[in-house]
Every structure is written in C-alpha cells, then in structure tokens.
Design an enzyme around this catalytic site. Sequence first.
Site, short mmCIF file in Angstrom:
data_model
loop_
_atom_site.label_atom_id
_atom_site.label_comp_id
_atom_site.label_asym_id
_atom_site.label_seq_id
_atom_site.Cartn_x
_atom_site.Cartn_y
_atom_site.Cartn_z
N CYS A 57 5.08 -5.95 2.35
CA CYS A 57 6.05 -6.64 3.24
C CYS A 57 5.80 -6.25 4.70
CB CYS A 57 7.46 -6.26 2.77
SG CYS A 57 8.75 -6.52 3.97
N CYS A 109 8.72 -4.97 6.73
CA CYS A 109 9.07 -3.61 6.27
C CYS A 109 8.22 -2.57 7.01
CB CYS A 109 8.85 -3.45 4.78
SG CYS A 109 9.82 -4.54 3.74
#
Lengths: 109, 300
Positions: free
Chosen positions: A32, A35
């Site tokens: 991600c 993230c």
Amino acid sequence: MSTIITVTQENFDDVVLNSELPVVVDFWAPWCAPCKQLMPILDDAAETYAGEVVVAKVNADENPEIVGKYHVRGLPTVVLFLDGEERERFAGLQTKSRIAAFIDRNLGC
Amino acid sequence: MMQSFQDNPALKCSMLQKAQAFQASGDWNSRPVYWDGKGGSLVGGLLGSDDLDQWVEESGLPKWMALLLDMVAVILPSAEDAKAAQISLLEALPVGADLNACGNVVLVHFLKETETDIASLSENHPLRAALTDVMALHDAELAGKSPQPAEWRKARSEAIAATDQAVPDSPEAKFGAVIEAAAWNPRTSRSVVADTFRSWINARRDAAVQQKVGEQGLISFEETKKLLDRIHTEERKTRKDPKEFIHVFGILEERYPKEHKDMMDFHRIQHEEAIRQRQAAFQIIISTLQNSQDQVRCTC
C-alpha cells in the site's frame, strides 16, 4: 530508530487494549503506497507525543482477525484506542498537523 | 553547528557511490527509512540501519533530508525515476553547509508559491491569514528567533480551521493542506518538508486539472463517478446472478461515448499534471539546495 511498536494478534490486547496511555494503531500493508508515506509521518508524530501516546502498527495482511474485529475496510486506517475502547479513526493519508489534531482531541488538549 | 558531509567532499563522493551501488544491487525498495538487515530504502542502505540519529552523526545532514530522500521514492511512479531523483537530490546537496535552516527556506518557497496560488481568494480569507502566520514563523526561525512550540501549535490550529471552511477536496482545501503541512519546525519535526512537498504537488495538480477540465468543457470526475454508479445500479437490476461482474467502463464506452472520452481525457490530464508538478516541486528543492551557502560540487 522507529518508535512505532509492531503489534500482532498475539500481543494486541497487551499493547493496545490494556495500555494505560492512549494508543494510535496504524493498519497498513507492504503493498500500500499511501501506507508507506504515512508511516514516517506517524513515526515523527510518535516522537512528538512520546510519553503521552503509544503508536503501534498492525500488518493487515498478517493479522486478518484484528482487521475483521475492528472492521477495517481500507488502508491505511488509523484507530485511536483509549482505555481499551476505540475513540476515533481516520482512513487515508493525512498531514502530520491533522494527525496531531486527531491525537490532541483525544488527549483533551 | 551541523556541517553537511562533515565538510568533506570525499564523504559526499563516497555516499553517492554507495547510493548508486545500493540502488543497483536489487536490495533497494521504496519503503521510507527502512532497513531489514539486508535490504531497504536508500537511507536504510546508506546507514545499514533505520537510525536517523546515526544519519545525522555520519552524514552531517538533517533528518528531514533523510525523509525527503526516501519519500521521493514513494511519490514517483517508477523505480527508475525514483532512483534517478534520489541521486539528483544527493548530488545537489552542498558540502560544508548547515542544512538545518535550509528546511525552513524550502518551506518558505512552497508557501510563497501557495500564496500566488490562493491570490484569487478574498483579502480577509482565513487561509491567507493562516499562510502569513506560518510563513512568519519560518522567517522568525531563519532570523534566529526560535518561536515557541505554542506559537507553532496555534498556527497549525488556525490553518486546519481555515482549511475546514473550504469545500472538501476543492483546490482551496488542498492548498490549505499545504499550509497545515508546513506548520512545523523542520529542526524538530523531520517529516515536515516531505509532507509539504507531497501536499504541494497534490494541490497544484488538482488545481491545474480543475482549470483544464473547465477550459475544455469536460465532465467532472464527480459527475463521471455518479454516472458509473447509476450504470451499476441499473445493470444490477437486470442481472439474475447478483454476483455477476458488471463491466461499467465497457458500458460507459458503448452507451456514453462522450462521457467515456471525457473520463479518459481527465485521467490523461491528471497524469500529465502530476508529472509537471512533481518536476516543479523537485526544482524548488534542488534550486534552494544549490543556492545554499558554501556550496561545493562533487567532482567524482
């Protein structure tokens, strides 16, 4: 060194639910991109709030039980726990100022 | 006083060589400030750890620079672009300069650009006041006055309050996010420069996209999303199997060719603007570094 504590199914209760301090939990995954961008900002925030707040991270891929229990539907999701209860959450990348405001609201600042 | 590369051109050369070798080794990845013992980010590879105190001690470079170097890798779309940008950034760093203050200078540059971008807002718009306050704190820091943490906190609160008055996700709100992001002192907050860099790129990209969408009379992204939702809802009613895949983009192309073309144009413009604004942001940083005092170029 990162001050963010890695949390798993095994130590979630000890680190998060039984903590005397508020705990900010970052649900993330290695694939991600937002993230990856959020984590160093959270790490910086963890240093800013050292002694007031614990910052922890949960790898969503490796801990599906926690993800399911807390109904995490997108990554990154950041949840603040106080006295073992969820108080507030946000999803997506945020500036450090927004993260600080999120923590301050829950510290009663 | 911190001196970049310990005031030693040979250290800069050696770090550059090590960076290029590490990037080529296959152990490089785009996760910022990360080291797992074998592979990691550029900063992780240079240090052999993720300890930013070690970074400051060994390189004489501030922590915000470590974060910026590694964050560039997540922001850029391809690994090759990211690696090249990291090397350009390292090359642009002067030797023997105290780059602590350079963080404030970079942030002032982004804020000045933002000031121009929000020039059309009314004189008494709260975002203007918030921007002025944050810029004043950086100017004070550069003048050696060291504003108190409470002053930074107040500026952050005001910037957030001003942003929250804007329509969510509007260019105005995105420029508000730039002001919010910049409201920290880079001497004590290592993520501020990278956070502002990213927020500024997003704000500039979205503002440019909105302007071009208007100029070209394209259907907005929000309208396209509503149309796709409507197609999905209508199609779902006609399918017997509730789990059957509905190819909404194919239906859009077939039944709504103008809307489909607009959507494709929107994504093309967004992609082009993302590249343009990343280059502009990068140029602000590189030129600020190159203008730093006592610059010594690496000749290796």
